[in-house]
Design a protein around this motif. Sequence first.
Motif, PDB file in Angstrom:
ATOM      1  N   MET A   1      36.372  48.755  74.735  1.00 53.04           N
ATOM      2  CA  MET A   1      35.350  47.809  75.188  1.00 53.04           C
ATOM      3  C   MET A   1      35.616  47.440  76.640  1.00 53.04           C
ATOM      4  O   MET A   1      36.702  47.016  76.990  1.00 53.04           O
ATOM      5  CB  MET A   1      35.402  46.558  74.311  1.00 53.04           C
ATOM      6  N   ASP A   5      30.310  45.815  78.178  1.00 59.65           N
ATOM      7  CA  ASP A   5      30.083  45.445  76.774  1.00 59.65           C
ATOM      8  C   ASP A   5      30.178  43.940  76.598  1.00 59.65           C
ATOM      9  O   ASP A   5      29.344  43.329  75.923  1.00 59.65           O
ATOM     10  CB  ASP A   5      31.105  46.135  75.871  1.00 59.65           C
ATOM     11  N   THR A   6      31.202  43.331  77.210  1.00 60.65           N
ATOM     12  CA  THR A   6      31.378  41.879  77.094  1.00 60.65           C
ATOM     13  C   THR A   6      30.150  41.154  77.620  1.00 60.65           C
ATOM     14  O   THR A   6      29.661  40.207  76.997  1.00 60.65           O
ATOM     15  CB  THR A   6      32.614  41.441  77.905  1.00 60.65           C
ATOM     16  N   ILE A   9      27.200  41.541  75.214  1.00 63.60           N
ATOM     17  CA  ILE A   9      27.389  40.699  74.022  1.00 63.60           C
ATOM     18  C   ILE A   9      27.006  39.257  74.356  1.00 63.60           C
ATOM     19  O   ILE A   9      26.256  38.606  73.615  1.00 63.60           O
ATOM     20  CB  ILE A   9      28.852  40.799  73.533  1.00 63.60           C
ATOM     21  N   LEU A  48      21.731  47.031  71.344  1.00 65.62           N
ATOM     22  CA  LEU A  48      23.144  47.170  71.723  1.00 65.62           C
ATOM     23  C   LEU A  48      23.930  48.111  70.809  1.00 65.62           C
ATOM     24  O   LEU A  48      24.992  48.593  71.191  1.00 65.62           O
ATOM     25  CB  LEU A  48      23.827  45.795  71.707  1.00 65.62           C
ATOM     26  N   TRP A  51      28.517  47.593  66.896  1.00 64.04           N
ATOM     27  CA  TRP A  51      29.622  46.677  67.180  1.00 64.04           C
ATOM     28  C   TRP A  51      29.231  45.580  68.151  1.00 64.04           C
ATOM     29  O   TRP A  51      29.508  44.406  67.937  1.00 64.04           O
ATOM     30  CB  TRP A  51      30.847  47.440  67.709  1.00 64.04           C
ATOM     31  N   ARG A  52      28.566  45.992  69.245  1.00 62.33           N
ATOM     32  CA  ARG A  52      28.176  44.974  70.227  1.00 62.33           C
ATOM     33  C   ARG A  52      27.172  44.001  69.630  1.00 62.33           C
ATOM     34  O   ARG A  52      27.239  42.783  69.881  1.00 62.33           O
ATOM     35  CB  ARG A  52      27.604  45.649  71.479  1.00 62.33           C
ATOM     36  N   ALA A  56      27.823  40.038  69.203  1.00 67.93           N
ATOM     37  CA  ALA A  56      26.924  39.060  69.828  1.00 67.93           C
ATOM     38  C   ALA A  56      26.565  37.971  68.820  1.00 67.93           C
ATOM     39  O   ALA A  56      26.495  36.786  69.164  1.00 67.93           O
ATOM     40  CB  ALA A  56      25.662  39.757  70.337  1.00 67.93           C
TER      41      ALA A  56
ATOM     42  N   ALA B 138      33.321  35.976  77.647  1.00 62.58           N
ATOM     43  CA  ALA B 138      32.066  36.071  76.893  1.00 62.58           C
ATOM     44  C   ALA B 138      31.485  34.686  76.634  1.00 62.58           C
ATOM     45  O   ALA B 138      30.278  34.478  76.779  1.00 62.58           O
ATOM     46  CB  ALA B 138      32.299  36.805  75.571  1.00 62.58           C
TER      47      ALA B 138
END
Lengths: 180, 197
Positions: A1, A5-6, A9, A48, A51-52, A56, B138
């Motif tokens: 990741m 990706d972060t 999310i 997404l 997993w993403r 989220a 995040a």
Amino acid sequence: MDTRDTVFIALFAAIMAALAVFPPITLPVIGVPITAQSMGVMLAGGVLGAWRGALAMVLFLTLVAIGLPLLPGGRGGFGVFMGPTGGFLVGFVLSAFVIGWLTEQFWHSLSFPVALAICLGGGVVVLYAVGVPWIATVAKISPLTALSGSLAFIPGDIVKSVIAAGVIVTVRRAYPIITR
Amino acid sequence: MLSDLYVFGDSLLHRARPLIKILALVVFCTGLFLFDHWAVIAIAGLMVAAGFAVAGLRPHHGVAALRPAFWILVAIFAVQVWLADLALATFIISRFALLILAASLVTLTTTAGEFVDGIEAGLKHAPGWVPKTRIALAISLTLRFIPLVRSVLIEVRQAQVARGLERNITALLVPVVVRTLKHADETAQAIQARSFD
């Protein structure tokens, strides 16, 4: 990741929150208000991936749990998970994951009917498969009674699946995130 | 724009660490489900009432916490009276009310900021495979993105109203998703350019 990706999310957790203030549409015939938020679940999975999308939802539900009023009607806090419909919230995670996984599998041939089937399967069937037994357990009623009580929401969920499928297919062409 | 449900105060409950409060809540809820008895409901009721009193919360805070679940609880009550009896219906509804009130006790006495600090403090002790900095990133990015997505939503809606597309939700959501995805990509590049990894 990686960082991208972060950020994605975080974005879809924020989209979930923004959809809560979207004015609810009341279906004319049965009068059940439908809120836009569960479309966010389908979009997170369908845009997404598994997993993403699921992460989220975890992030969004964490922010709800710590008391931010991010659910429709400004609800939030631990209480919403303790109520009878908590299963539908927890089900968001599995729902987004299943929609994301199926979208990844059919990515190259993703047409509107396929996306619609995925949204109905992951966004309605999977969500109710978590939410209905949850109500039945905590409220001590039979699963069948709990299901019949939830039936009024199904037409709204079908409308939302149609919209979400359209958005997922269009975003796939315009700005694809899932690459396989 | 984004306020939490916190009620200001300086009681024992306000000062307790968020983690302790969450653990207490988990124990409380598990206990309520584990021991299916009226005596447990009564004790739990006293505990919640004592909690509200200690925290200096007023009855209207409790009413506000219960209101969103009100109609579902009425429906479940009706179904239970119809399928079982009044006693079971009352038991189930009291248990729900206690669960929701106990949870609101935690939410009303803890700011979202304290929870975030609590999460960060908890992450310090997390094992190495947990991406601690990413989780913190995040959370803060989401709090930044919420007003962004809301303003994009309002802008796109106005643009589509001007085109006569106010009833077309697809025409609203596609530009919102694409525009915010582009923004997210730019944000990711900006973070990478500053050597976050």
